[in-house]
Scaffold this motif. Structure first.
Motif, PDB file in Angstrom:
ATOM      1  N   ARG A 131       0.842  -1.198   0.000  1.00  0.00           N
ATOM      2  CA  ARG A 131       0.000   0.000   0.000  1.00  0.00           C
ATOM      3  C   ARG A 131       0.876   1.245   0.000  1.00  0.00           C
ATOM      4  O   ARG A 131       1.895   1.305   0.686  1.00  0.00           O
ATOM      5  N   ARG A 132       0.464   2.232  -0.750  1.00  0.00           N
ATOM      6  CA  ARG A 132       1.183   3.503  -0.799  1.00  0.00           C
ATOM      7  C   ARG A 132       0.755   4.368   0.392  1.00  0.00           C
ATOM      8  O   ARG A 132      -0.452   4.591   0.585  1.00  0.00           O
ATOM      9  N   GLU A 134      -0.514   7.273   2.500  1.00  0.00           N
ATOM     10  CA  GLU A 134      -1.243   8.494   2.187  1.00  0.00           C
ATOM     11  C   GLU A 134      -0.569   9.658   2.907  1.00  0.00           C
ATOM     12  O   GLU A 134      -0.342   9.609   4.115  1.00  0.00           O
ATOM     13  N   LYS A 135      -0.263  10.702   2.169  1.00  0.00           N
ATOM     14  CA  LYS A 135       0.481  11.823   2.738  1.00  0.00           C
ATOM     15  C   LYS A 135      -0.243  12.437   3.936  1.00  0.00           C
ATOM     16  O   LYS A 135       0.375  12.740   4.956  1.00  0.00           O
TER      17      LYS A 135
END
Length: 260
Positions: A131-132, A134-135
């Motif tokens: 999973r990337r 989230e900023k």
């Protein structure tokens, strides 16, 4: 069967008030005359959005209790349910995915990767899950633990308290169903320990996080909503809205305070 690989009653998971349930859990090590029962039929529930401390004398079964509740060890008998999932029915690969997706861990030794920066250590569980990060979510977690100015540092450049803050952020970033903490302040000085415990307390009070913490320290336990006491592999009592003095008194009656 969900895409994650385990059966989940989504409606029950959303509506149920119980985050973790142990039912008749026994854990026996060894066989025959050398068998030792670390847990002797323990049943307990941990409500969502609560902070529970687990205490007891050395050899009482605290670590085994935590490991069984978190799916790190399989009970000899009994069942463990976490976020609506029955752990004892899962295979090893399914258990690994569940721990990655639904559980956060905080340990006394921090367990940070020395070659990674603070930001990379925090995001590691997400990366491992494909999973990337989230900023916005990362920024919020970093802000909550006060590490905004340390993101490019490596663990060796941080104090013990700062390293534990990284470990807390790493546990929070996946938004787990439960965080299990094993003596999270054991390597910290008194002032830093209180700061770390305050962060855990805040995660429960403001974000509805569920935390189960093993500790030997009555002051640490006083940050919890409830303390459950173990002795000889069984639950022997509990205390709600604990104070450090009340916890110490109870431990004295368990015969544990002098050695805990």
């Amino acid at each position: 069967m969900s895409s994650s690989g385990w059966a989940v009653d989504n409606q029950a998971a959303r509506q149920g008030a119980v985050a973790v349930r142990l039912s008749g859990v026994r854990k026996v090590y060894g066989k025959g005359s050398g068998a030792v029962a670390a847990l002797a039929g323990v049943s307990a529930e941990f409500q969502r959005g609560t902070f529970t401390a687990v205490m007891g004398p050395s050899g009482s079964g605290k670590s085994t209790f935590l490991h069984c509740a978190a799916g790190l060890d399989r009970p000899t008998d009994g069942s463990v349910e976490l976020d609506g999932v029955e752990l004892t029915k899962l295979g090893e690969r399914q258990l690994t995915r569940l721990r990655r997706d639904k559980i956060g861990f905080i340990f006394q030794a921090f367990n940070l990767l020395p070659a990674l920066t603070v930001a990379q250590n925090i995001a590691l569980p997400l990366r491992l899950a494909g999973r990337r990060p989230e900023k916005a979510a990362m920024a919020e977690v970093v802000r909550r633990v006060g590490l905004e100015n340390r993101l490019g540092h490596r663990p060796a450049q941080l104090s013990g308290g700062q390293q534990q803050r990284v470990a807390i952020a790493r546990a929070l970033v996946t938004r787990p169903a439960v965080i299990f903490a094993d003596e999270p302040t054991g390597a910290l000085d008194t002032r830093t320990a209180r700061e770390v415990l305050g962060l855990l307390r805040q995660a429960v009070s403001t974000s509805g996080q569920t935390i189960v913490m093993v500790t030997h320290d009555p002051v640490a336990a006083s940050f919890a909503d409830r303390v459950v006491f173990l002795a000889d592999g069984g639950l022997v009592g509990e205390l709600y809205q604990p104070t450090a003095d009340a916890v110490a008194e109870r431990m004295t009656h368990l015969g544990a305070w002098a050695v805990a």
